[in-house]
Design an enzyme around this catalytic site. Structure first.
Site, PDB file in Angstrom:
ATOM      1  N   HIS A   1      -8.702  87.029  -3.295  1.00  0.00           N
ATOM      2  CA  HIS A   1      -7.870  87.226  -4.787  1.00  0.00           C
ATOM      3  C   HIS A   1      -7.682  88.587  -4.840  1.00  0.00           C
ATOM      4  O   HIS A   1      -7.715  89.279  -5.793  1.00  0.00           O
ATOM      5  CB  HIS A   1      -8.755  86.927  -5.893  1.00  0.00           C
ATOM      6  CG  HIS A   1      -8.853  85.352  -5.982  1.00  0.00           C
ATOM      7  ND1 HIS A   1      -8.045  84.439  -6.576  1.00  0.00           N
ATOM      8  CD2 HIS A   1      -9.668  84.465  -5.493  1.00  0.00           C
ATOM      9  CE1 HIS A   1      -8.289  83.147  -6.195  1.00  0.00           C
ATOM     10  NE2 HIS A   1      -9.201  83.194  -5.666  1.00  0.00           N
TER      11      HIS A   1
ATOM     12  N   SER B   1     -13.038  85.350  -8.182  1.00  0.00           N
ATOM     13  CA  SER B   1     -12.084  84.604  -8.776  1.00  0.00           C
ATOM     14  C   SER B   1     -12.140  83.741 -10.024  1.00  0.00           C
ATOM     15  O   SER B   1     -11.237  83.500 -10.908  1.00  0.00           O
ATOM     16  CB  SER B   1     -11.942  83.380  -7.719  1.00  0.00           C
ATOM     17  OG  SER B   1     -13.010  82.555  -7.694  1.00  0.00           O
TER      18      SER B   1
ATOM     19  N   LYS C   1      -2.579  82.065  -0.808  1.00  0.00           N
ATOM     20  CA  LYS C   1      -2.419  82.486  -2.305  1.00  0.00           C
ATOM     21  C   LYS C   1      -1.136  83.357  -2.264  1.00  0.00           C
ATOM     22  O   LYS C   1      -0.088  82.902  -2.333  1.00  0.00           O
ATOM     23  CB  LYS C   1      -3.868  83.124  -2.749  1.00  0.00           C
ATOM     24  CG  LYS C   1      -4.851  82.311  -2.863  1.00  0.00           C
ATOM     25  CD  LYS C   1      -6.347  82.904  -3.402  1.00  0.00           C
ATOM     26  CE  LYS C   1      -7.232  81.564  -3.625  1.00  0.00           C
ATOM     27  NZ  LYS C   1      -7.371  80.799  -2.614  1.00  0.00           N
TER      28      LYS C   1
END
Length: 392
Positions: free
Chosen positions: A207, A179, A238
């Site tokens: 991610h 990340s 996310k």
């Protein structure tokens, strides 16, 4: 109080103080900040697919809230499991092409709950030195023998695997996409070494889930090793709706064990229905079409190529996390403030979030950024970079 105030003053003096800007609108490519500041371009959220404010995702959350209530007031095994929880777990497992899945309040909790339940003092875990803090903390909780290999260094990993052969079970743990730097783990080589030394592979896909790989399944799909990665932890907070929630997906016996022994699962309230509804709809949208994934890749390339041409050093490769490397913590903080004055919301990252001397402004591209948004961000960076002597 005096001791704490002295410590806080030291943080301010080092230029690493982290202020929180208050947003007075929903998450998206354009924000309004509290106290003014409308029309701010947002380039620092993990809203990779732009689904945090997608009308269908919001509608699904509202409908689920109305039907199933605000929350369960309970943990899962007492009276906190609803049909929507089981449906979402099945959908996650199907999306990742795994046997089963288990929901957590966050991926931090998923990482905190995995290693202690799975590994014993007879086992070994081999962790990339730059793994996310939640992986590090999760490994600390377990009693397995701990090995740390140099970041994405396969020669060092092989040496550690050779050393760990004396243990019963060996688990290689790595972020799929890191990340802070936007680089991607060499999973093909990791899986080859794991097979050679009879180890299992665990990846954290926070991610990566939703936007890496041809259909957004993640780094294992991107690198063609979906059948070789044993365990995946990831987030719903996310790309998949942006609210909260995490999960583990993998072999059914592992998931069954986690339901019996994983402390963050056993002792935390079940995921709120509205969050479940939003995440479920986000997965539906993703599995219906890969158009958003393809758009994400094109916009990432546009930003990276234009910033590199302007003279900036951008870490990582082909990932929407685009760290603008600056080195000095104070410089990163001041430049981020100057970017905001030009209508661009970015944040400077410094120690302890990143190593000392490696401060940066982490820019994150979203599928809902327009080409004009990206070009405006590059122009502002160029102006600010010249002002502070980063560019000639």
């Amino acid at each position: 109080r005096r001791r704490l105030e002295g410590e806080l003053e030291g943080i301010r003096g080092a230029g690493t103080w982290k202020s929180e800007r208050v947003i007075a609108s929903r998450q998206g490519p354009h924000l309004r900040l509290a106290g003014g500041g409308a029309g701010i371009l947002n380039f620092c959220a993990n809203n990779y697919l732009g689904l945090s404010s997608h009308p269908e995702v919001i509608r699904a959350g509202v409908e689920t809230l109305e039907q199933f209530g605000a929350g369960l007031s309970s943990v899962r095994f007492i009276c906190g499991t609803q049909s929507i929880h089981k449906d979402l777990e099945e959908k996650i497992a199907r999306f990742h092409q795994r046997e089963d899945a288990i929901l957590y309040a966050s991926c931090f909790d998923a990482n905190a709950g995995l290693f202690e339940a799975l590994l014993t003092p007879e086992d070994a875990v081999l962790s990339d030195e730059l793994n996310h803090a939640s992986i590090i903390d999760g490994i600390r909780l377990c009693k397995a023998n701990k090995y740390r290999y140099k970041h994405m260094d396969m020669q060092d990993l092989e040496a550690k695997l050779q050393e760990a052969q004396k243990h019963r079970l060996r688990l290689v743990a790595t972020d799929g996409a890191f990340s802070m730097d936007g680089d991607i783990a060499p999973l093909q080589e990791i899986c080859r070494l794991a097979e050679k030394y009879e180890a299992l592979v665990f990846i954290d896909e926070c991610h990566a889930t939703g936007f890496l790989g041809p259909s957004g399944r993640g780094t294992d799909e991107l690198l063609g090793v979906m059948d070789k990665v044993t365990i995946i932890n990831s987030t719903l907070g996310k790309a998949l709706g942006g609210a909260a929630g995490g999960y583990t997906t993998g072999p059914k016996p592992l998931v069954d064990l986690l339901r019996q022994r994983s402390r963050p699962y056993l002792f935390s309230n079940s995921l709120p229905p509205a969050v479940v509804g939003c995440a479920s709809k986000a997965l539906d949208l993703l599995m219906e079409s890969n158009a958003i994934v393809q758009s994400m890749a094109a916009k990432t390339q546009r930003f990276r190529s234009k910033m590199t041409a302007a003279g900036f050093t951008i870490s990582g490769q082909d990932h929407p996390i685009c760290p603008v490397m600056l080195g000095d913590a104070r410089l990163a903080s001041v430049m981020a403030d100057d970017m905001l004055s030009r209508g661009i919301y970015v944040i400077g990252f410094s120690y302890p979030v990143v190593p000392k001397g490696k401060a940066r402004i982490r820019v994150q591209i979203s599928a809902v950024h327009s080409d004009e948004d990206i070009d405006r961000c590059v122009e502002a960076f160029t102006e600010v970079g010249r002002k502070h002597g980063v560019l000639p």
